[in-house]
Design an enzyme around this catalytic site. Structure first.
Site, PDB file in Angstrom:
ATOM      1  N   GLY A  69      -4.104  -0.301  -0.537  1.00  0.00           N
ATOM      2  CA  GLY A  69      -3.881   0.937  -1.295  1.00  0.00           C
ATOM      3  C   GLY A  69      -2.666   0.827  -2.200  1.00  0.00           C
TER       4      GLY A  69
ATOM      5  N   ARG B 198       8.077  -6.336 -10.786  1.00  0.00           N
ATOM      6  CA  ARG B 198       9.088  -6.611 -11.827  1.00  0.00           C
ATOM      7  C   ARG B 198      10.229  -7.467 -11.263  1.00  0.00           C
ATOM      8  NH1 ARG B 198      13.693  -3.412 -12.931  1.00  0.00           N
ATOM      9  NH2 ARG B 198      14.374  -3.291 -15.116  1.00  0.00           N
TER      10      ARG B 198
ATOM     11  N   ARG C 168      -9.958  -4.126  -2.351  1.00  0.00           N
ATOM     12  CA  ARG C 168     -10.205  -4.557  -0.969  1.00  0.00           C
ATOM     13  C   ARG C 168     -11.391  -5.532  -1.045  1.00  0.00           C
ATOM     14  NH1 ARG C 168      -6.906  -0.919   1.805  1.00  0.00           N
ATOM     15  NH2 ARG C 168      -6.987   1.242   1.150  1.00  0.00           N
TER      16      ARG C 168
ATOM     17  N   ASP D  86      -0.365  -3.718   6.230  1.00  0.00           N
ATOM     18  CA  ASP D  86      -0.691  -4.574   7.370  1.00  0.00           C
ATOM     19  C   ASP D  86      -1.931  -5.448   7.154  1.00  0.00           C
ATOM     20  OD1 ASP D  86       1.055  -4.543   9.411  1.00  0.00           O
ATOM     21  OD2 ASP D  86       0.136  -2.877  10.500  1.00  0.00           O
TER      22      ASP D  86
ATOM     23  N   THR E 221       3.150   0.506   1.187  1.00  0.00           N
ATOM     24  CA  THR E 221       2.130   1.490   1.568  1.00  0.00           C
ATOM     25  C   THR E 221       2.820   2.833   1.749  1.00  0.00           C
ATOM     26  OG1 THR E 221       0.747   2.305   3.375  1.00  0.00           O
ATOM     27  CG2 THR E 221       2.300   0.597   3.969  1.00  0.00           C
TER      28      THR E 221
ATOM     29  N   ASP F  66       2.114   4.897   3.843  1.00  0.00           N
ATOM     30  CA  ASP F  66       1.997   5.334   5.239  1.00  0.00           C
ATOM     31  C   ASP F  66       3.232   5.022   6.106  1.00  0.00           C
ATOM     32  OD1 ASP F  66      -0.612   6.021   4.522  1.00  0.00           O
ATOM     33  OD2 ASP F  66      -1.430   4.096   5.183  1.00  0.00           O
TER      34      ASP F  66
ATOM     35  N   ASP G 268       3.681   2.534   7.881  1.00  0.00           N
ATOM     36  CA  ASP G 268       3.167   2.139   9.195  1.00  0.00           C
ATOM     37  C   ASP G 268       3.263   0.628   9.448  1.00  0.00           C
ATOM     38  OD1 ASP G 268       1.274   1.386   7.344  1.00  0.00           O
ATOM     39  OD2 ASP G 268      -0.447   2.139   8.445  1.00  0.00           O
TER      40      ASP G 268
ATOM     41  N   ARG H  88      -3.020   7.218   7.348  1.00  0.00           N
ATOM     42  CA  ARG H  88      -3.960   6.395   8.133  1.00  0.00           C
ATOM     43  C   ARG H  88      -3.816   6.731   9.619  1.00  0.00           C
ATOM     44  NH1 ARG H  88      -6.743   1.942   6.113  1.00  0.00           N
ATOM     45  NH2 ARG H  88      -5.343   1.781   4.362  1.00  0.00           N
TER      46      ARG H  88
ATOM     47  N   GLU I  70      -3.694  12.794   8.817  1.00  0.00           N
ATOM     48  CA  GLU I  70      -5.050  12.266   8.553  1.00  0.00           C
ATOM     49  C   GLU I  70      -5.650  11.570   9.788  1.00  0.00           C
ATOM     50  OE1 GLU I  70      -4.739   8.820   6.066  1.00  0.00           O
ATOM     51  OE2 GLU I  70      -6.786   9.006   5.372  1.00  0.00           O
TER      52      GLU I  70
ATOM     53  N   ARG J 136      -0.851   9.423  -3.340  1.00  0.00           N
ATOM     54  CA  ARG J 136      -0.688   7.993  -3.636  1.00  0.00           C
ATOM     55  C   ARG J 136      -0.127   7.747  -5.029  1.00  0.00           C
ATOM     56  NH1 ARG J 136      -5.112   4.933  -0.741  1.00  0.00           N
ATOM     57  NH2 ARG J 136      -5.720   3.937  -2.671  1.00  0.00           N
TER      58      ARG J 136
HETATM   59  O1  F6P Z   1      -2.801   3.262   3.123  1.00  0.00           O
HETATM   60  C1  F6P Z   1      -2.715   4.271   2.184  1.00  0.00           C
HETATM   61  C2  F6P Z   1      -3.864   5.229   2.339  1.00  0.00           C
HETATM   62  O2  F6P Z   1      -3.799   6.201   1.322  1.00  0.00           O
HETATM   63  C3  F6P Z   1      -3.988   5.885   3.699  1.00  0.00           C
HETATM   64  O3  F6P Z   1      -3.085   6.963   3.873  1.00  0.00           O
HETATM   65  C4  F6P Z   1      -5.438   6.267   3.742  1.00  0.00           C
HETATM   66  O4  F6P Z   1      -5.882   6.341   5.061  1.00  0.00           O
HETATM   67  C5  F6P Z   1      -6.086   5.106   3.027  1.00  0.00           C
HETATM   68  O5  F6P Z   1      -5.093   4.522   2.201  1.00  0.00           O
HETATM   69  C6  F6P Z   1      -7.277   5.448   2.171  1.00  0.00           C
HETATM   70  O6  F6P Z   1      -7.793   4.256   1.692  1.00  0.00           O
HETATM   71  P1  F6P Z   1      -8.887   4.142   0.536  1.00  0.00           P
HETATM   72  O7  F6P Z   1      -8.218   4.595  -0.725  1.00  0.00           O
HETATM   73  O8  F6P Z   1      -9.276   2.719   0.491  1.00  0.00           O
HETATM   74  O9  F6P Z   1      -9.975   5.059   0.955  1.00  0.00           O
END
Ligand code: F6P
Length: 323
Positions: free
Chosen positions: A14, A24, A75, A106, A128, A130, A132, A174, A226, A256
């Site tokens: 993401g 940069r 991805r 991760d 990220t 998150d 996390d 996430r 979430e 995001r």
């Molecule tokens: O990791 C960032 C994030 O926005 C999470 O908070 C969320 O669960 C996930 O990505 C959503 O992923 P995608 O945009 O691939 O659906």
């Protein structure tokens, strides 16, 4: 003589505000130190497809203030196969890549670790919203995302106040509740529901609302991470149980995007420079991180085995302040 001459950088998973600052810094610190710098477009997918170009000082001009990632991200299913990994390594050879800097979360680091097991030298930069990634106290994008959420909370609060309503707000993260806990505290939530902690809807949501109403509160905010989900159902339950008009808002992707905050620009710059420093000092297969306010780098296997949890102190504080 450092054997590393050519370094490539990609962003993966993401997108997160601050990734551009990191790109940069990687490119400019690399060029400053005499390295040839390559940018890989669309994450690991771009590595497989040879979507790679040389970057110069100007390629990363005018990007520090931009959200998203100029290198784009993807991805890739193919990359996650044995054949995909082998193809990625041979592509890296074709382009003369001595080391690869991966900016992502991760999942992206697990891909980087797989590449390292096939002989590539990889350095990870935590990116990220998150927050996390266990080996680091901070991940790029987290501060910007929290500020976006807080801005939304303040706006929603105006309506909650005006109509004497309850608002249930679902925030990203996430499987982690970092955005939820801190934005809940900063936004004055009555209840914060985290994936890290089991919850009982009557005890953890209805009770604080009803007790708050008995103490004179007239509007209410519930933050749901979430990783717990179900904001709409939770809102319906609150309304049925309390007769307080309740609305759910799922914030989604606005979290995001957007202009990176100063924290994300500075952290991106520091992480980027630190990645190049690791390579110049001969350290291989590392994740750069910030721990206790110090920049460090950690072996990628060790980094991926670490755990971090939300401090109970924050959870207790959120409950006391919701009185
Ligand atoms: O990791 C960032 C994030 O926005 C999470 O908070 C969320 O669960 C996930 O990505 C959503 O992923 P995608 O945009 O691939 O659906």
């Amino acid at each position: 003589m450092n054997p590393i001459k050519t370094v490539a950088v990609l962003t993966s998973g993401g997108d997160a505000p601050g990734m551009n600052a990191a790109v940069r810094a990687v490119v400019r610190t690399g060029i400053y130190n005499g390295l040839k710098m390559l940018g890989i477009n669309k994450g690991y997918e771009g590595l497989l497809n040879g979507d790679i170009e040389e970057m110069n000082l100007r390629s990363v001009g005018d990007i520090i203030q931009r959200g998203g990632t100029i290198l784009q991200t993807a991805r890739s299913n193919e990359f996650n196969t044995k054949a995909g990994l082998e193809k990625a390594v041979s592509m890296a050879k074709v382009f003369g890549i001595d080391a690869l800097v991966v900016i992502g979360g991760d999942g992206s680091f697990r891909g980087a670790k797989d590449l390292s097991e096939l002989g590539m030298n990889v350095i990870g930069i935590p990116g990220t919203i998150d927050n996390d990634i266990s080996c680091t106290d901070y991940t790029l994008g987290y501060d910007t995302a929290m500020n976006t959420v807080l801005d939304a909370i303040d706006k929603i609060r105006d309506t909650s106040y005006s109509h004497e309503r309850c608002s249930v707000l679902e925030v990203m993260g996430r499987k982690a509740g970092w955005i939820a806990i801190n934005c809940g505290i900063a936004g004055g939530a009555e209840a914060i529901i985290l994936p890290e902690k089991e919850f009982d809807i009557d005890k953890d949501i209805i009770m604080p609302i009803v007790e708050g109403r008995n103490r004179g509160k007239k509007h209410y905010l519930v933050i749901v991470a979430e990783g717990v989900g179900g904001a709409v159902e939770i809102a319906e339950y609150i309304e049925a149980k309390t007769e307080i008009t309740t609305r759910a808002t799922i914030l989604g992707y606005i979290q995001r995007g957007g202009t990176p905050t100063i924290t994300d620009r500075v952290m991106g710059s520091r992480f980027g420079a630190c990645a190049i420093k690791c390579l110049l000092e001969g350290r291989k297969n590392r994740i750069v991180a910030i721990r206790d306010n110090k920049l460090v780098d950690i072996d990628i296997i060790e980094a991926l085995s670490m755990k971090k949890t939300i401090d109970n102190e924050l959870i207790t504080l959120s409950k006391i302040l919701a009185l």
